[in-house]
Scaffold this motif. Structure first.
Motif, PDB file in Angstrom:
ATOM      1  N   PRO A   8      70.625  66.162  17.841  1.00 15.82           N
ATOM      2  CA  PRO A   8      70.786  65.806  19.247  1.00 15.82           C
ATOM      3  C   PRO A   8      72.089  66.406  19.775  1.00 15.82           C
ATOM      4  CG  PRO A   8      71.144  63.896  17.822  1.00 15.82           C
ATOM      5  CD  PRO A   8      70.728  65.026  16.939  1.00 15.82           C
ATOM      6  N   ILE A  13      73.192  62.409  23.173  1.00 20.58           N
ATOM      7  CA  ILE A  13      73.795  61.191  22.622  1.00 20.58           C
ATOM      8  C   ILE A  13      74.464  60.396  23.738  1.00 20.58           C
ATOM      9  CG2 ILE A  13      75.389  60.269  20.922  1.00 20.58           C
ATOM     10  CD1 ILE A  13      75.252  62.936  19.471  1.00 20.58           C
ATOM     11  N   GLN A  17      73.437  56.695  25.101  1.00 25.56           N
ATOM     12  CA  GLN A  17      74.453  55.631  25.118  1.00 25.56           C
ATOM     13  C   GLN A  17      74.582  55.043  26.516  1.00 25.56           C
ATOM     14  OE1 GLN A  17      76.292  54.439  22.584  1.00 25.56           O
ATOM     15  NE2 GLN A  17      77.805  53.249  23.720  1.00 25.56           N
ATOM     16  N   LYS A  20      71.452  52.896  27.362  1.00 26.01           N
ATOM     17  CA  LYS A  20      71.532  51.622  26.626  1.00 26.01           C
ATOM     18  C   LYS A  20      72.526  50.697  27.290  1.00 26.01           C
ATOM     19  CE  LYS A  20      70.183  52.556  21.929  1.00 26.01           C
ATOM     20  NZ  LYS A  20      70.192  53.996  21.672  1.00 26.01           N
ATOM     21  N   SER A  21      73.629  51.283  27.681  1.00 28.34           N
ATOM     22  CA  SER A  21      74.710  50.516  28.263  1.00 28.34           C
ATOM     23  C   SER A  21      74.264  49.856  29.561  1.00 28.34           C
ATOM     24  CB  SER A  21      75.887  51.444  28.513  1.00 28.34           C
ATOM     25  OG  SER A  21      77.057  50.730  28.446  1.00 28.34           O
ATOM     26  N   TYR A  23      71.148  49.271  30.423  1.00 29.93           N
ATOM     27  CA  TYR A  23      70.045  48.381  30.124  1.00 29.93           C
ATOM     28  C   TYR A  23      70.542  47.039  29.587  1.00 29.93           C
ATOM     29  CZ  TYR A  23      65.795  46.701  27.838  1.00 29.93           C
ATOM     30  OH  TYR A  23      64.744  45.943  27.425  1.00 29.93           O
ATOM     31  N   VAL A  24      71.447  47.109  28.613  1.00 36.81           N
ATOM     32  CA  VAL A  24      71.892  45.874  27.961  1.00 36.81           C
ATOM     33  C   VAL A  24      72.816  45.064  28.865  1.00 36.81           C
ATOM     34  CG1 VAL A  24      73.244  44.980  26.036  1.00 36.81           C
ATOM     35  CG2 VAL A  24      71.571  46.792  25.655  1.00 36.81           C
ATOM     36  N   ARG A  25      73.673  45.766  29.586  1.00 35.49           N
ATOM     37  CA  ARG A  25      74.612  45.068  30.463  1.00 35.49           C
ATOM     38  C   ARG A  25      74.012  44.942  31.851  1.00 35.49           C
ATOM     39  NH1 ARG A  25      79.391  46.566  27.696  1.00 35.49           N
ATOM     40  NH2 ARG A  25      78.573  48.650  27.616  1.00 35.49           N
ATOM     41  N   GLU A  98      85.693  49.167  23.736  1.00 34.93           N
ATOM     42  CA  GLU A  98      84.559  50.012  23.346  1.00 34.93           C
ATOM     43  C   GLU A  98      85.002  51.473  23.267  1.00 34.93           C
ATOM     44  OE1 GLU A  98      81.075  49.387  25.789  1.00 34.93           O
ATOM     45  OE2 GLU A  98      80.391  51.418  25.352  1.00 34.93           O
ATOM     46  N   THR A 101      86.927  51.963  20.133  1.00 29.47           N
ATOM     47  CA  THR A 101      86.016  51.981  18.985  1.00 29.47           C
ATOM     48  C   THR A 101      85.285  53.312  18.890  1.00 29.47           C
ATOM     49  OG1 THR A 101      85.688  49.617  19.330  1.00 29.47           O
ATOM     50  CG2 THR A 101      84.169  50.724  17.847  1.00 29.47           C
ATOM     51  N   LEU A 102      84.784  53.782  20.016  1.00 30.27           N
ATOM     52  CA  LEU A 102      84.076  55.069  20.011  1.00 30.27           C
ATOM     53  C   LEU A 102      84.983  56.169  19.467  1.00 30.27           C
ATOM     54  CD1 LEU A 102      82.134  55.052  23.404  1.00 30.27           C
ATOM     55  CD2 LEU A 102      81.145  55.140  21.119  1.00 30.27           C
ATOM     56  N   LYS A 103      86.257  56.109  19.847  1.00 27.31           N
ATOM     57  CA  LYS A 103      87.183  57.137  19.361  1.00 27.31           C
ATOM     58  C   LYS A 103      87.389  57.022  17.860  1.00 27.31           C
ATOM     59  CE  LYS A 103      90.599  58.770  21.578  1.00 27.31           C
ATOM     60  NZ  LYS A 103      91.818  58.993  22.392  1.00 27.31           N
ATOM     61  N   LEU A 105      85.231  56.175  15.792  1.00 27.86           N
ATOM     62  CA  LEU A 105      84.033  56.679  15.127  1.00 27.86           C
ATOM     63  C   LEU A 105      83.942  58.201  15.213  1.00 27.86           C
ATOM     64  CD1 LEU A 105      81.422  54.045  16.279  1.00 27.86           C
ATOM     65  CD2 LEU A 105      82.846  54.069  14.249  1.00 27.86           C
ATOM     66  N   ALA A 107      84.352  59.991  18.268  1.00 28.62           N
ATOM     67  CA  ALA A 107      83.984  60.515  19.585  1.00 28.62           C
ATOM     68  C   ALA A 107      85.161  61.301  20.160  1.00 28.62           C
ATOM     69  CB  ALA A 107      83.625  59.374  20.530  1.00 28.62           C
ATOM     70  N   PHE A 111      83.502  63.154  25.230  1.00 26.74           N
ATOM     71  CA  PHE A 111      82.279  62.369  25.087  1.00 26.74           C
ATOM     72  C   PHE A 111      82.421  61.035  25.808  1.00 26.74           C
ATOM     73  CE2 PHE A 111      79.913  59.009  22.997  1.00 26.74           C
ATOM     74  CZ  PHE A 111      78.637  59.528  22.942  1.00 26.74           C
TER      75      PHE A 111
END
Lengths: 198, 260
Positions: A8, A13, A17, A20-21, A23-25, A98, A101-103, A105, A107, A111
């Motif tokens: 991908p 990606i 993301q 999803k963000s 949708y969930v929020r 968030e 955290t992404l950083k 991982l 990112a 991104f």
């Protein structure tokens, strides 16, 4: 690796993301979007009544009324600016963690900003569309009640012009108000972003 | 494609330094106070070691964690990961380092709330450029390895604290990092769950040879650490090795089975 499997891209990606963000929020996003909707609706309604007055000066319309509408139009733009940037700033600030955290991982800064850009773009387009339709509808409706509406083709043309401007203002403001704080958050050390408590 | 799993099984090379800090100093300004969080810390960590950084809260251990992990920049001194001075790295090189070389575990788990357990674990793999199918497969394996094979599609809010930390550990291992950094990994967990997490970390350290550096004030960590670095007021107060511990805590059960 078989050739049918593909990696991908960063865009995919980021897009996944962002979706999803949203949708969930969902309800949190609706609250933020409401700020955009109301701001743009106000802006669009003022611009529409201004255009209608220009098309066919109604009984009450005079030079003073036109000036007042100009002021109102400028004021609504300021309101938009404050309202939209406030709701977008809030929704980015509460997600500093968030971002940190992404950083962690892996990112890249780009991104992170891109995710927020996409989210704001979707949010901005939808909210501005609703706000624009609402604003123009209310303005034309109000005019229809109090006075006669000018010829349909003229009104449609004016509505389209106002709608275009409103969409542009709404989307641009939403994206800028989201991307600027996201850029700042992405650029700061990950530890600092993780420390932020909202 | 370079198999990440193979990288994970690096044998212990006790002599090889993986993390090196030299005279690291960091100060924070909190209102009128200048807090000297780190004051000249020089620490060597060997590949495959399990090192605990102990100290009371405010001792600077979290700052040391952040500095080693490239999450924060020291004011003075240098941090070397695999003999590379991380202060010299560009932001994208730093992102690459975080993606491939270091896995992070936090007290507050820090899972991405909008993603399921599996999606959390696969995200770093996607950042690393792995294709989605392979990432899913490997993510499921990792979650299985931490005992969550049955909960792949649960969201963080549907998991207990211990389970969330297991997801975080699986996610930290996603790209088979050489170093696992843990900041108070048991801080938000009850005694029993905390013990399970510590045992899991120790097992991963043994099986995968991943270097573990954990900031903690959980005494349960003492049992499993190869070395314990005591931090006080931003300085290393003392360093104890496993051997020293067994001498001083010889009667505590569970330490060094060869003694019994």
């Amino acid at each position: 690796m078989s050739s049918t499997k593909r990696k991908p891209t960063m865009l995919e990606i980021a897009f996944a993301q962002a979706v999803k963000s949203i949708y969930v929020r969902f309800w949190r996003q609706v609250a933020a979007a409401l700020g955009v909707v109301l701001g743009i609706a106000f802006f669009a309604s003022v611009r529409t009544s201004q255009a209608l007055t220009h098309l066919a000066p109604s009984g009450t319309a005079d030079a003073e009324w036109a000036t007042r509408l100009n002021w109102l139009s400028a004021l609504s733009l300021v309101m938009c600016l404050v309202g939209i940037s406030n709701s977008m700033l809030m929704s980015v600030t509460e997600r500093y963690r968030e971002i940190g955290t992404l950083k962690c991982l892996g990112a890249s800064d780009r991104f992170v900003v891109f995710v927020f850009f996409l989210e704001a773009l979707v949010l901005g387009v939808l909210a501005s569309l609703v706000g624009t339709i609402l604003g123009i509808g209310v303005a034309i409706g109000a005019r229809a009640i109090s006075d006669s509406v000018p010829d349909a083709p003229d009104v449609i043309l004016a509505a389209l012009r106002v709608g275009g401007i409103s969409m542009l203002v709404g989307v641009a403001l939403t994206v800028v108000a989201s991307v600027l704080p996201a850029m700042q958050a992405a650029r700061m050390p990950a530890a600092a972003a993780l420390r932020v408590e909202v | 494609m370079n198999s990440a799993a193979a990288d994970g099984q690096v044998p212990h090379h006790e002599s090889e330094l993986i993390v090196r800090t030299r005279d690291v100093a960091k100060t924070y300004v909190l209102g009128e106070h200048v807090v000297r969080a780190l004051d000249g810390v020089s620490l060597d960590v060997h590949r495959g070691e399990y090192v605990s950084i102990m100290g009371p809260s405010g001792s600077g251990k979290s700052t040391l964690f952040n500095v080693i992990g490239g999450l924060d920049k020291p004011d003075k001194g240098s941090v070397y990961i695999n003999e590379v001075d991380i202060a010299q790295l560009t932001p994208s090189e730093l992102a690459f380092l975080r993606c491939h070389t270091i896995g992070y575990i936090f007290q507050t788990f820090n899972l991405i709330q909008v993603r399921t357990a599996l999606e959390n674990v696969t995200l770093p793999m996607l950042f690393a450029g792995m294709n989605a199918e392979e990432a899913d497969e490997k993510g499921a394996q990792l979650l299985d390895a931490v005992g969550l094979g049955e909960r792949l599609h649960h969201r963080p809010t549907e998991l207990s604290g211990g389970q969330q930390q297991r997801v975080a550990i699986a996610r930290a291992l996603a790209n088979a990092p050489a170093i696992l950094l843990a900041d108070e990994p048991t801080g938000n967990l009850d005694l029993r769950t905390g013990k399970e997490i510590i045992e899991l970390l120790r097992r991963l350290n043994d099986e995968r040879g991943v270097t573990i550096i954990s900031a903690t004030h959980d005494l349960k960590m003492l049992d499993v650490s190869d070395r314990i670095v005591y931090i006080r007021d931003g300085q290393i107060a003392k360093i104890e090795t496993r051997g020293d511990l067994e001498l001083s805590l010889g009667s505590v059960e569970g330490i060094g089975e060869e003694k019994w």
